[in-house]
Enzyme design. Sequence first.
Site, short mmCIF file in Angstrom:
data_model
loop_
_atom_site.label_atom_id
_atom_site.label_comp_id
_atom_site.label_asym_id
_atom_site.label_seq_id
_atom_site.Cartn_x
_atom_site.Cartn_y
_atom_site.Cartn_z
N HIS A 64 0.82 -1.21 0.00
CA HIS A 64 0.00 0.00 0.00
C HIS A 64 0.86 1.27 0.00
O HIS A 64 0.64 2.17 0.81
CB HIS A 64 -0.92 0.02 1.23
CG HIS A 64 -1.92 -1.06 1.28
ND1 HIS A 64 -2.62 -1.38 2.44
CD2 HIS A 64 -2.38 -1.91 0.34
CE1 HIS A 64 -3.45 -2.39 2.19
NE2 HIS A 64 -3.31 -2.73 0.92
N PRO A 65 1.84 1.42 -0.88
CA PRO A 65 2.64 2.64 -0.87
C PRO A 65 1.81 3.84 -1.32
O PRO A 65 1.02 3.75 -2.26
CB PRO A 65 3.76 2.34 -1.87
CG PRO A 65 3.15 1.36 -2.82
CD PRO A 65 2.24 0.51 -1.98
#
Length: 546
Positions: free
Chosen positions: A478-479
Amino acid sequence: MNTVGPFDYVIAGGGTAGCLLANRLSADPAVSVLLLEAGGRDTGVWIHVPVGYLFCIGNPRTDWCYRTEPDPGLNGRSILYARGRVLGGCSSINAMLYMRGQARDYDEWARLSGDPSWSWERVLPVFKQTEDHWRGADEQHGAGGEWRVEQQRLSWEILEAFCRAAEEVGIRPIEDFNRGDNGGSSRFEVNQRRGVRWNATKAFLRPAAGRRNLTVLTGSPVRRLRLGRGASGGCEAQGVEFYRGEEVVFAEARRETILAAGSIGSPHILQFSGVGPGAHLQATGVPVVHDLPGVGGNLHDHLQLRTAYKVKDVVTLNTLSHSLWGRAKMGLEYALRRTGPLTMAPSQLGACTRSDPGQATANIEFHVQPLSLDKFGEPLHVFPAFTVSVCNLRPTSRGSVRLKSPNPRAAPAIQLNYLSTAEDQRVAVDSLRLARRIVNGTETMKRYAPVEFVPGPSFQSDAELVQAAGNVGTTIFHPVSTCRMGRADDAEAVVDSRLRVRGVGRLRVIDASIMPTITSGNTASPTVMIAEKGAAMVLEDQRARR
């Protein structure tokens, strides 16, 4: 150098955001749109069979297969950092979990951007606009949109038991994670249609495929932006240079260029184009066109801490997968009914709660799976077991995406700096202790005789549990926030509240990289919302110019 176009809009990145943008911007037949995707088409069978994520992540046909820099918080480990490299982007290889986050996330975005249109009250209609929810339309959900949301099509006794055990420690069951407050436990809803992955390509790109004004080029990684001087004398984007094999091709954008290459790709393209932290670009050998310090900074992600337990007298996927009859049964069930383990998302049950009473809302999220393995991509264990992973929803550690060399085809340096703050370490310790309390300290779980083997019961003190977190911690993919949105007085903001790149005309970033802070849940559907809202902004601003 060969050229294509010109086009009114050039979109770099055919992922979750890019597919939606291509649909919305090409809806006007008088407008021409080019969508560029570095990877190929989403034709592989394992993209569409939900459990096929196991074969897509780490596969260079569908994944950029990035590696992070060695991370002190992970005890010096470097980890796989998957990003979709195929039409549909990460929506073609991700967990398919439909999670919006919490109302407070978006109210914070509104505060940080100075724009109330990013508040929960104002973005909820945007979520509903694209949604086709299995429950139908109500105050919180939409029906008839392109983004299909369904219930999962299987159940596991061990997961139902975990849900009851969580209730014993005060985590109540809820029906819906997506009504603004996700505190509680529930089965995850998924982006599937009748047991088949529903990605952004199916939702948004294929319905627009017949439009003559939309050109989609796969196998076309973007090299850099072409920047020049506009009529007013300021810097502006003229289009992009991209690769077709070894050839470099230029695509002119008459109205706007839009970066939708994600939280790794978009800052990488900006930096190689000379837009980013000036000192870093100079040190890497890239000429500075516009010194914009925040590009590639503020990187953060949900660090997942994995715990695993052997169990007795209950079926898990481990036992089924090592049985010839079990594998045959799973395949037959999927072929005939599109149900069963082959429809599995990576996690089926979730639970969001506070790691300590001082938290205003749920700040950790459990992902519970009826399986165990040593690491991603390896075979499941031969004994029955299940995995309880927990992530910090609001991490305070920050990392970066930086150029490694002036070669645009070289992978960037991805530095996460996980667990680099005392707050994140404290949440990690509390999270691991809560996982043990649910599994080892409740009446519900006693009948399964759980025995912890990851990270292992020898880790007990706070210092030992921080070490354990470094041993077992990994990304949940989930960057966000590497081109973050912010006010004019925010020196680290890359885009304004209308997603325009500061100091560069005719250029926007519209993807997860613009999030000022990470959402309290999985990030795919918030990215869909960002793209929907961003497309509307592009069209509104264009009408205002006429």
